[in-house]
Design an enzyme around this catalytic site. Structure first.
Site, PDB file in Angstrom:
ATOM      1  N   GLY A  88      11.627 -67.337  11.959  1.00 47.91           N
ATOM      2  CA  GLY A  88      10.923 -67.734  13.188  1.00 47.91           C
ATOM      3  C   GLY A  88      10.843 -67.493  13.747  1.00 47.91           C
ATOM      4  O   GLY A  88       9.177 -66.975  13.969  1.00 47.91           O
ATOM      5  N   SER A  89      10.866 -67.658  15.626  1.00 47.02           N
ATOM      6  CA  SER A  89       9.207 -67.638  16.743  1.00 47.02           C
ATOM      7  C   SER A  89       8.879 -65.792  16.543  1.00 47.02           C
ATOM      8  O   SER A  89       7.989 -66.005  17.053  1.00 47.02           O
ATOM      9  CB  SER A  89      10.465 -67.741  18.240  1.00 47.02           C
ATOM     10  OG  SER A  89      10.406 -69.564  17.517  1.00 47.02           O
ATOM     11  N   VAL A  90       9.220 -65.293  16.133  1.00 48.06           N
ATOM     12  CA  VAL A  90       8.881 -63.798  16.144  1.00 48.06           C
ATOM     13  C   VAL A  90       7.731 -63.895  15.424  1.00 48.06           C
ATOM     14  O   VAL A  90       7.084 -62.544  15.280  1.00 48.06           O
ATOM     15  CB  VAL A  90      10.270 -62.505  15.302  1.00 48.06           C
ATOM     16  CG1 VAL A  90      10.908 -62.549  16.683  1.00 48.06           C
ATOM     17  CG2 VAL A  90      10.584 -62.895  14.154  1.00 48.06           C
ATOM     18  N   MET A  91       7.321 -65.283  14.410  1.00 53.36           N
ATOM     19  CA  MET A  91       5.909 -64.550  14.076  1.00 53.36           C
ATOM     20  C   MET A  91       4.673 -65.346  15.027  1.00 53.36           C
ATOM     21  O   MET A  91       3.593 -64.985  14.141  1.00 53.36           O
ATOM     22  CB  MET A  91       6.355 -65.624  12.543  1.00 53.36           C
ATOM     23  CG  MET A  91       7.060 -64.501  11.661  1.00 53.36           C
ATOM     24  SD  MET A  91       7.017 -62.884  11.391  1.00 53.36           S
ATOM     25  CE  MET A  91       5.296 -63.192  10.384  1.00 53.36           C
TER      26      MET A  91
END
Length: 594
Positions: free
Chosen positions: A298-301
């Site tokens: 998810g958004s941690v990338m």
């Protein structure tokens, strides 16, 4: 008249030939020579062979087990050690005659008479185990019965003082003292040592009578000193377990490491098991989820999407994006943000976790450059720890990316990673753009095993600054804030795929990855809680508090001084959010999950 008898005269002895005496002495002398030759041959020429053959009739070699080396944390506290125990065994040829006492023996062992009989019958004709690895005092109580045919062996049993707190990481040994999971398996050759041998006398039944001395002393296993800090490991485990239980999640994992040396200070998984209780050994609990479980992050990338675009010049640090839409259509997919915004700069794309902003950045970036960035920070490959079951996740080759995949990769879909990989990747941002290889062994030199620059220091510095906004008021990760320290990080909430090209709307993975102090990062931590089913299922609510509790304890434990420039407000803990606060938080600062 009778005539007088003639006087008898004995015949004169016939003299023996002189050669007969000589022959007699020759025969005697030859016999002596033969005897002396045979004695010489037996005692000198064949002496060692005959002595060895004789010894085989009455001498036996007994194995001397080597004590397994201990596993210690970075401060020398025991995480695994071997303790002396006794194993009881019987010679059925003698023990069968004592069946009248079997019930008494079974009671002393704490088993039924039927179980005892099964163990005796299940062994060989001359040997059968009765009870393995019993405490010496319990074994002594049984031996005190003085039952013919009942004997004992001295062995070692592995004991884990931390119990379930470090079990998936350490693993365990089998009943014979051989590592079969975790670090016990990975470093088995280092820990097990070399068995010795001693010589002794046995009777005609093979029972030992006397020991004559050690022919070859046993070599104890070597000590394994880890980078793990037992106190930090405890805090991380309890915080993770609390989150998994509170949000009724499937599982969780967390990794905390030194951003500069790569030393892992804590690696925890939940649920776990008790390695001291073999009845608790269930295969589903063995996995070290920090290295074995993969998921779409998810958004941690998003920070790596921005880093790749900055490095190749696709965007500038002051570039802005218009995200004011309910649907940013890419191919046949509609990309949305949880909260609608207008014009966002790069810092705000991270702070508000805008999927639309990240997708627009990715579509400007050559796919080969984003792929190279993801590979350089460790995604798609194993870390080199050598742990059993470790997986490298998956980053598909950029040549197969269509426009939809390019957009999805920007916010963490279409690839799979592990919690350890996330911690190591964020450590590169914290460490001025230098990736350091993670290690579970203590580094006395203070230098990493291997390091490599993967992004310019200026890019890493900008990302650190922008990521601090995530943990401030209005950011999706404000529950990760630690009073007295600046914290940088990123939340992630990814919807799980259903395997049919769609998604399971109500099943998500929640993540928070961050480091502190943000101005001079020392420690980095990744937290993943999988499939929470209760409450607000966002990375900022579920995973961020685990980070806050653990990181706060670790900073104090490692003697990291507070940051005088840090924010002074105290974040509301997830445990004390009211329903209204949860609703307003989710509406105003929730992770973008679609």
């Amino acid at each position: 008249m009778t005539q007088p008898r003639a006087k008898f005269r004995a015949p004169s002895p016939v003299p023996l030939p002189a050669w007969r005496a000589t022959a007699l002495w020759a025969v005697v002398t030859l016999g002596l020579v033969v005897m002396m030759a045979q004695a010489w041959r037996a005692q000198v020429e064949r002496g060692p062979f005959l002595r060895d053959q004789g010894a085989l009739r009455y001498l036996r070699h007994f194995a001397l087990p080597a004590q397994r080396g201990p596993i210690l944390d970075r401060s020398g506290k025991a995480l695994a050690l071997s303790v002396p125990v006794q194993t009881l065994w019987v010679d059925p040829r003698l023990f069968d005659a004592q069946q009248a006492r079997w019930a008494q023996i079974a009671t002393a062992l704490g088993i039924s008479a039927a179980t005892l009989a099964a163990r005796v019958r299940g062994g060989g004709s001359q040997f059968a185990f009765l009870a393995r690895q019993r405490a010496p005092e319990r074994a002594a109580a049984v031996l005190a019965l003085h039952v013919p045919g009942l004997y004992s062996l001295h062995e070692d049993r592995r004991y884990y003082p931390s119990g379930s707190i470090a079990a998936p990481l350490l693993g365990f040994t089998n009943v014979d003292g051989r590592g079969i999971e975790g670090l016990e398996l990975a470093y088995n050759a280092w820990l097990q040592g070399k068995a010795g041998e001693e010589t002794g006398l046995r009777d005609n039944l093979g029972h030992p009578l006397a020991l004559l001395g050690a022919a070859r002393p046993a070599q104890a296993g070597r000590t394994l000193t880890l980078s793990i800090d037992r106190n930090i490991q405890y805090v991380a485990y309890t915080a993770l377990a609390s989150a998994v239980q509170r949000f009724q999640a499937r599982s969780g994992a967390a990794v905390l490491m030194n951003a500069r040396t790569g030393e892992i200070l804590a690696m925890v998984s939940y649920p776990s098991f008790n390695p001291n209780d073999r009845a608790d050994y269930r295969p589903g609990l063995y996995n070290n989820r920090a290295v074995a479980d993969t998921f779409e992050p998810g958004s941690v990338m998003k920070p790596f999407t921005i880093a790749a675009a900055l490095d190749d010049g696709s965007i500038r640090p002051d570039t802005t994006f218009n995200v004011n839409t309910n649907c940013f259509r890419v191919a046949h997919y509609c990309i949305r943000d949880d909260v609608r915004h207008d014009i966002l700069d790069l810092a705000q794309v991270l702070k508000y976790s805008s999927n639309i902003g990240a997708a627009k950045i990715s579509l400007r970036t050559p796919p080969a450059d984003l792929y190279q960035m993801l590979r350089s920070v460790g995604f798609g490959q194993v870390s080199g720890l050598g742990l059993p079951g470790e997986t490298g996740g998956a980053v598909p080759g950029w040549q197969g990316w269509d426009v939809a995949r390019r957009a999805a990769m920007a916010y963490g879909y279409g690839l799979s990673v592990t919690p350890l990989q996330l911690a190591a990747a964020y450590a590169a941002i914290a460490n001025n753009g230098i990736y350091v290889q993670p290690t579970l062994l203590r580094r006395d030199s203070g230098t990493p095993l291997h390091s490599q620059r993967i992004m310019p220091a200026a890019t890493a510095a900008r990302l650190r600054d922008w990521l601090t906004g995530v943990t401030r008021r209005g950011g999706t990760g404000f529950l990760a804030a630690i009073p007295g320290y600046t914290v940088a990080g990123k939340t992630g909430t990814s919807i799980m795929a259903n395997g049919k090209g769609g998604f399971r709307k109500h099943q998500v993975n929640t993540t928070f990855v961050g480091f502190a102090p943000a101005k001079d990062p020392q420690l980095v931590m990744a937290v993943v809680v999988r499939e929470p089913t209760q409450g607000w299922r966002y990375g900022g609510v579920v995973a961020a508090p685990v980070f806050r509790v653990t990181m706060s304890a670790a900073l104090h434990r490692m003697g990291v001084q507070p940051d005088t420039s840090a924010q002074t407000w105290t974040a509301t803990t997830a445990e004390h959010l009211t329903a209204d606060q949860e609703r307003r938080w989710a509406e105003g600062a929730g992770d973008a999950a679609h």
